[in-house]
Motif scaffolding. Sequence first.
Motif, PDB file in Angstrom:
ATOM      1  N   PRO A 120       0.680  -0.993   0.033  1.00 34.92           N
ATOM      2  CA  PRO A 120       0.284   0.155  -0.403  1.00 34.92           C
ATOM      3  C   PRO A 120       1.006   1.735   0.291  1.00 34.92           C
ATOM      4  N   VAL A 121       1.035   2.591  -1.107  1.00 35.28           N
ATOM      5  CA  VAL A 121       1.340   3.549  -0.727  1.00 35.28           C
ATOM      6  C   VAL A 121       0.675   5.010   0.051  1.00 35.28           C
ATOM      7  N   ARG A 122       1.122   5.635   0.834  1.00 32.91           N
ATOM      8  CA  ARG A 122       0.993   6.111   1.626  1.00 32.91           C
ATOM      9  C   ARG A 122      -0.634   7.543   1.329  1.00 32.91           C
ATOM     10  N   ARG A 123      -1.438   7.378   1.729  1.00 36.60           N
ATOM     11  CA  ARG A 123      -2.581   8.125   0.877  1.00 36.60           C
ATOM     12  C   ARG A 123      -2.511   9.060   1.681  1.00 36.60           C
ATOM     13  N   GLN A 124      -2.683  10.410   1.415  1.00 42.28           N
ATOM     14  CA  GLN A 124      -2.535  11.694   2.064  1.00 42.28           C
ATOM     15  C   GLN A 124      -3.852  11.941   1.934  1.00 42.28           C
TER      16      GLN A 124
END
Length: 379
Positions: A244-248
Amino acid sequence: MNDIATSLILTVNNYYYFVTECAHLLLAHNAPVKVKNAQGWSPLAEAISYGDRQMITALLRKLKQQSRESVEEKRPRLLKALKEVRAGQLLLVYFHRLDTTLIDFTDMKCQRGDLSFIFNGDAAPSESFVVLDNEQKVYQRIHHEESEMETEEEVDILMSSDIYSATLSTKSITFTRAQTGWLFREDKTERVGNFLADFYLVNGLVLESRKRREHLSEEDILRNKAIMESLSKGGNLMEQNFEPVRRQSLTPPSPNTITWEEYISAENGKAPHLGRELVCKESKKTFKATIAMSQEFPLGIESLLNVLEVIAPFKHFNKLREFVQMKLPPGFPVKLDIPVFPTITATVTFQEFRYDEFDESIFTIPDDYKEDPSRFPDL
């Protein structure tokens, strides 16, 4: 629905009409996070749609906390119910292990595995319930205190996945005897393990599901589609190497022009949607489940419900418990084959039962098993 729960949904769903502090205040007073509005969406679902990472994280943490508290509230009643099953040489302190071979079911293709559930009523809350994957030789504790990193990764996954709502309707269910034979039809009666059982068709089982994706990017949608296609061809999530990519937080949706008076005066259950424009797909499927009932099984249906209470935190089994609480044909359900989620069908079989003393070692985690807190992401 009580006032505090209603307020929580309104707060999360209408950021421009209530300040963020109101939602946090409701959470501080333990407003139930699992509650749903008339459309079937929870506060967490609405927060994911809106895309505020801080609010998603706060709701997720409160949901985990309330789930742990619910299990602990049920523990004394559960242990009492299990002790009432005691008979003959059965030592109930050991009758806390459940095995299943079902992991997932996608597009009519099963992914199977060897799973075990171990429940220890005398252990600390964080240690009492464990799920073992006997093929991967890993285990996960249910309702353990998540680390900051685990929580953040789960928020990333929520923000990059479809929002699901599923309802299994049992209102129109009927039972009819299953038939066998080509020329001369007769009621189907076969042995399931050691027990002679009558087979029934379960008619009118309707699964209504909806999914939303207004919060997803085109890249998210394409990636999720590729994962599902891989699963449909026999792959599994363990092979996806999904990081998972860090979401803003997402850019807030445009302010809505609906007034407070218009909102509160709307017909019950039909309040106008405020927030990001919905992108929702609905589907309804009718399933024909099967069930085998045996009057030779030494336990009654109430005993089964008590045992299922142990695995209630494993959320897909909640539908299974609701199903067996219905008015079933005579006997004990020694085999169930029913859908419990849009992509999951559960097959549960009781092939053998005996009152006996068990070696305590089979209820301990093997030394060569490693802990994997993310093995079962739905727990």
